[in-house]
Design a protein around this motif. Structure first.
Motif, short mmCIF file in Angstrom:
data_model
loop_
_atom_site.label_atom_id
_atom_site.label_comp_id
_atom_site.label_asym_id
_atom_site.label_seq_id
_atom_site.Cartn_x
_atom_site.Cartn_y
_atom_site.Cartn_z
N GLY A 177 4.24 61.42 29.52
CA GLY A 177 2.89 61.46 28.99
C GLY A 177 2.24 60.09 29.07
O GLY A 177 2.87 59.10 29.45
N THR A 178 0.98 60.05 28.71
CA THR A 178 0.21 58.80 28.69
C THR A 178 -0.54 58.68 27.38
O THR A 178 -1.15 59.65 26.93
N ILE A 179 -0.48 57.50 26.78
CA ILE A 179 -1.23 57.22 25.56
C ILE A 179 -2.31 56.20 25.93
O ILE A 179 -2.00 55.11 26.40
N ASP A 180 -3.54 56.61 25.74
CA ASP A 180 -4.69 55.76 26.06
C ASP A 180 -5.51 55.61 24.78
O ASP A 180 -6.42 56.40 24.52
N LYS A 181 -5.16 54.60 23.98
CA LYS A 181 -5.82 54.37 22.71
C LYS A 181 -6.10 52.88 22.53
O LYS A 181 -5.19 52.07 22.72
N PRO A 182 -7.33 52.51 22.16
CA PRO A 182 -7.68 51.09 22.02
C PRO A 182 -7.00 50.43 20.83
O PRO A 182 -6.81 51.05 19.78
N VAL A 228 2.86 50.42 18.48
CA VAL A 228 1.73 51.11 17.84
C VAL A 228 1.46 52.45 18.50
O VAL A 228 1.23 53.46 17.82
N HIS A 229 1.49 52.49 19.81
CA HIS A 229 1.21 53.73 20.51
C HIS A 229 2.20 54.84 20.17
O HIS A 229 1.81 55.98 19.91
N MET A 230 3.49 54.51 20.19
CA MET A 230 4.48 55.55 19.89
C MET A 230 4.39 56.00 18.43
O MET A 230 4.53 57.18 18.12
N ARG A 278 -8.96 48.28 25.35
CA ARG A 278 -8.30 49.45 25.92
C ARG A 278 -6.81 49.16 26.13
O ARG A 278 -6.43 48.09 26.62
N ALA A 279 -5.99 50.12 25.76
CA ALA A 279 -4.54 49.97 25.89
C ALA A 279 -3.97 51.28 26.43
O ALA A 279 -4.26 52.35 25.89
N VAL A 280 -3.15 51.17 27.48
CA VAL A 280 -2.61 52.37 28.12
C VAL A 280 -1.10 52.23 28.30
O VAL A 280 -0.62 51.26 28.90
N THR A 281 -0.35 53.19 27.76
CA THR A 281 1.11 53.22 27.89
C THR A 281 1.52 54.55 28.51
O THR A 281 1.16 55.62 28.01
N HIS A 282 2.28 54.51 29.60
CA HIS A 282 2.86 55.70 30.20
C HIS A 282 4.32 55.78 29.76
O HIS A 282 5.02 54.77 29.72
N TYR A 283 4.78 56.96 29.42
CA TYR A 283 6.18 57.09 28.97
C TYR A 283 6.84 58.30 29.62
O TYR A 283 6.18 59.25 30.03
N MET A 320 -1.20 45.52 14.19
CA MET A 320 -2.23 46.00 15.09
C MET A 320 -2.48 47.46 14.75
O MET A 320 -1.64 48.10 14.09
N GLY A 321 -3.60 47.98 15.19
CA GLY A 321 -3.90 49.37 14.89
C GLY A 321 -4.78 50.00 15.95
O GLY A 321 -5.34 49.32 16.81
N ILE A 322 -4.89 51.33 15.90
CA ILE A 322 -5.79 52.05 16.79
C ILE A 322 -7.20 51.88 16.24
O ILE A 322 -7.51 52.35 15.15
#
Length: 305
Positions: free
Chosen positions: A183-188, A238-240, A207-212, A199-201
């Protein structure tokens, strides 16, 4: 101190100042020019511009290159796991628990202290506290970092970070069994307004993008690989956590009740790839997971047999 003053030609009208100056000073990257603007070392008609300022004909630009400060951080004989080294850069495998660079209240025992003992030539772009440091990972995150020995290499490596062409893969152990294979998380992300340590959303954040993708599942836990498209502070952590699967052992974003006694989040920067700044060819480095990480995985594997 080196001061440069010149006037913008009509043909360059409408060009962004950071782009324009990176072409005037061919050995300086746009990110380096932006850093000079932030330090008030560049002025247009006597005033400090923004990096996206579009030039007008006959603007007078003043650019000041200050002499690098003499390093005041002590060199310390601390063992380093060096994966690769040449005249331009050093690739190191940082251990969990080591801070990357000195900061108020913590001026010793860092990666920079160790690097200064090992190598006298480090880039000066990040000043006296962070010589050679192109990018960082958290204290309790282990894994690969590239360190620049000169300003030219630093600029070229920084550009790859900025344009997201540098390959960065992490392994993380997360709470819960993740159902999705990938999946991909695309959250600033931005600094948490209530707690400056976190840090927080944040809607107006960067912009911050993590692929997992899932590597292995256990009883109540999942081993994943995270591929960074961007590299914000605490991004993976933060993303996870934001999707309900925080990292095991994470003291800031993880569960309050932790099953295992750990020193911090189970996160390892496993692979790093980039275009070598002077040889102009792609190089890639990878490491084994640290012993504590492997031991934890073995324990979880044994529980499902």
């Amino acid at each position: 101190m080196d001061k440069n003053i010149f006037t913008v030609d009509e043909k360059d009208q409408g060009t962004r100042i950071d782009k324009y100056l990176s072409e005037v000073f061919v050995d300086k990257s746009r990110s380096f020019i932006q850093g000079l603007i932030e330090k008030d070392s560049i002025k247009v008609n006597g005033k400090v511009p923004k990096s996206n300022y579009k030039l007008k004909a006959f603007d007078e630009i003043e650019v000041i290159f200050k002499e690098p400060e003499v390093l005041k951080v002590d060199a310390e004989e601390i063992p380093l796991h060096i994966l690769y080294e040449d005249k331009d850069l050093i690739v190191v495998n940082k251990v969990q628990g080591m801070v990357v660079h000195p900061a108020p209240g913590n001026y010793n025992g860092t990666l920079v202290n160790a690097l200064l003992f090992h190598c006298k030539d480090l880039s000066s772009i990040n000043g006296v506290i962070r010589p050679g440091i192109v990018h960082r990972i958290d204290k309790d995150t282990s894994g690969i970092l590239v360190v620049a020995k000169n300003d030219e290499s630093h600029n070229k490596l920084s550009e790859q970070l900025k344009d997201h062409s540098m390959k960065r893969e992490y392994y993380a152990l997360i709470e819960g069994r993740l159902k999705n294979e990938k999946g991909t998380i695309d959250k600033p992300l931005a600094r948490n307004k209530r707690d400056r340590l976190k840090m927080g959303i944040v809607d107006d954040g960067k912009r911050a993008v993590t692929h997992y993708e899932v590597i292995e599942r256990y009883n109540g836990y999942t081993l994943i690989k995270c591929i960074l498209e961007t590299g914000r502070t605490h991004q993976i952590r933060v993303h996870m956590a934001s999707i309900g699967f925080p990292l095991v052992g994470d003291p800031l974003y993880g569960f309050k009740k932790q099953r295992f006694k750990l020193k911090g989040q189970v996160l390892h920067a496993k692979t790093l790839g980039f275009i070598h700044p002077t040889e102009n060819k792609y190089v890639e480095f990878t490491t084994e997971l640290p012993e504590y990480f492997i031991g934890l995985i073995d324990k979880l594997r044994n529980e499902i047999r």
